[in-house]
Design an enzyme around this catalytic site. Structure first.
Site, short mmCIF file in Angstrom:
data_model
loop_
_atom_site.label_atom_id
_atom_site.label_comp_id
_atom_site.label_asym_id
_atom_site.label_seq_id
_atom_site.Cartn_x
_atom_site.Cartn_y
_atom_site.Cartn_z
CG HIS A 33 -1.90 -0.99 1.15
ND1 HIS A 33 -2.95 -1.61 1.99
CD2 HIS A 33 -2.68 -1.63 -0.17
CE1 HIS A 33 -3.73 -2.50 1.63
NE2 HIS A 33 -3.41 -2.46 0.19
CG HIS A 56 -7.99 -10.09 -7.62
ND1 HIS A 56 -7.25 -9.80 -8.90
CD2 HIS A 56 -8.34 -11.41 -7.61
CE1 HIS A 56 -6.98 -10.77 -9.62
NE2 HIS A 56 -7.74 -11.79 -9.01
CD GLU A 134 -13.72 -9.17 -4.42
OE1 GLU A 134 -13.98 -10.59 -4.27
OE2 GLU A 134 -12.67 -8.78 -4.32
CG ASP A 159 -12.14 -13.91 -13.41
OD1 ASP A 159 -10.87 -13.04 -13.35
OD2 ASP A 159 -11.96 -14.94 -13.49
N GLY A 160 -11.59 -10.15 -12.33
CA GLY A 160 -10.78 -9.30 -12.69
C GLY A 160 -9.67 -9.62 -13.55
CG ASP A 180 -3.54 -7.56 -3.30
OD1 ASP A 180 -3.02 -8.50 -3.21
OD2 ASP A 180 -4.21 -6.83 -2.46
#
EC number: 2.1.1.266
Length: 311
Positions: A33, A56, A134, A159-160, A180
Site C-alpha cells: 500500500h 481483486h 470483485e 473476474d478481474g 492483488d
C-alpha cells in the site's frame, strides 16, 4: 541490476491459506500500500486525468476491531508498529502518503485500515476514475455500498483477470493497474502472468503493480524473470521500467504465518527505486518478527540477470 538485502537469504516455505480480513494492515500491506500510494502521488503530479483499475478489490476497508481481525491481529505487527513511530526522513518519504490516509481514518486510535480501493479513493482527484473488480458476491455488495455515492468510482462484480484485457487502455491513456489476488489457487502466478501479458500488450505505457507472496521464492522468481524476459526481449522494454521490491520478516522457511511478500512494478515512477532502497533497511528491521528477516529491491534487469534466472 541493483540488489540490496539484509538478514538471511530467503528460502522456500510451505503454502498457507490466505483471507485478507485476517491480515489487513500486516507487513505485506505496509509494502504494497505504500508503493501504491507513491505511484498514485506520482500520477497526481501531472494535470491530465488518469484511471486506476483494481482487479481483486476486496471490500475497500477493514475494521480492525472485527472478529476476523481480533482472531489474527497481524496489524499490530504491521501498521501498529508504524502509526506512532518516529520515522527517519527516508522512511517518511516512502510511507508518508499511505500513513497520512491511515491517520485520517483513525483520529482517535487505530480502529480501521484502508484497502487499496480506499487508498485510491482518497488520493485520486475529481477528474480521475477508479474501476474496481470483485468476484465474491458478498464482498462486491459491500464494496458497492461503500462507494455508490462516489461518481468517480465504478464497482463491478467480475473476474478481474478476465475483465482486465477489456478495460485497457482506458480512455484517459494514463493510469495504474493493481493485481492483488488472494493466492488460493496453486496456479495463481500463471493466471496473473496470462492476464498481465494480455493487458501490457494493449497498454504498454500503463503502470502495473503485481503483488505476490513469497511462500515459494522459486515460483516468484520464475514469474518475475519470465515477465522481465518477455518485456525486454519481446516488447523492447527498457530494463529500468521493471522494478521488484520484497520484504520478509523472518526466515521464509519458518513454519506458521506468511513470512514474506512483495510487488513487481512495471513502468514505476523514476524516483521509486531510490525511495525504496533508502527506506527498506529501517522498515525490515522495525517489522522483523524473528531471525532471517530481510529485503530486496531490484531495478534495471539486465540480460545477465535473465540468464541467471533460467538455471
Amino acid at each position: 541490476m541493483q540488489v540490496v538485502a539484509s538478514g538471511a537469504a530467503p528460502r522456500y516455505s510451505a503454502a498457507m491459506n490466505y483471507r485478507h480480513a485476517f491480515h489487513a494492515g500486516n507487513f505485506a500491506d505496509v509494502l504494497k500500500h505504500s508503493v501504491l500510494a507513491l505511484c498514485l502521488e506520482h500520477l497526481n503530479a501531472k494535470p491530465k486525468p488518469y484511471r486506476v483499475i483494481d482487479t481483486h478489490a476486496g471490500i475497500g476497508g477493514y475494521d480492525l476491531a472485527s472478529s476476523e481481525a481480533e482472531r489474527s491481529p497481524e496489524w499490530k505487527d504491521g501498521i501498529g508498529r508504524l502509526i506512532d513511530a518516529d520515522l527517519p526522513e527516508p522512511v517518511q518519504a516512502m510511507l508518508g502518503p499511505w500513513l497520512d490516509i491511515v491517520r485520517e481514518m483513525n483520529p482517535d486510535g487505530i480502529k480501521a485500515y484502508p484497502g487499496s480501493p480506499e487508498i485510491a479513493a482518497r488520493l485520486i482527484r475529481e477528474e480521475d476514475r477508479v474501476h474496481l473488480c470483485e468476484l465474491h458476491e458478498a464482498d462486491s455488495v459491500t464494496l458497492d455500498n461503500r462507494y455508490r455515492r462516489d461518481a468517480r468510482i465504478k464497482v463491478e462484480r467480475r473476474d478481474g483477470y478476465k475483465a482486465l484485457k477489456s478495460l485497457v487502455p482506458p480512455k484517459e491513456k494514463r493510469g495504474l493497474v493493481l493485481i492483488d489476488p488472494p493466492f488460493e489457487d496453486r496456479d495463481e502466478l500463471a493466471h496473473m502472468a496470462e492476464a498481465v501479458m494480455g493487458a501490457l500488450a494493449k497498454w504498454p505505457t500503463g503502470t502495473f503493480i503485481f503483488w505476490r507472496s513469497l511462500k515459494n521464492l522459486w515460483a516468484a522468481d520464475r514469474f518475475d524473470n519470465g515477465l522481465a524476459e518477455w518485456l525486454i526481449s519481446e516488447k523492447d522494454f527498457e530494463p529500468e521500467k521493471i522494478l521488484r521490491a520484497d520484504l520478509w520478516i523472518r526466515d521464509l522457511a519458518s513454519e506458521g504465518k506468511l513470512a514474506g511478500a512483495g510487488v513487481v512494478i512495471i513502468n514505476p515512477p523514476f524516483t521509486l527505486e531510490e525511495t525504496l532502497v533508502n527506506a527498506m533497511p529501517w522498515l525490515a528491521e522495525t517489522l522483523a518478527q524473528g531471525n532471517g528477516y530481510g529485503w530486496r529491491v531490484d531495478g534495471g534487469l539486465t540480460e545477465d540477470d535473465l540468464d541467471e534466472g533460467e538455471g
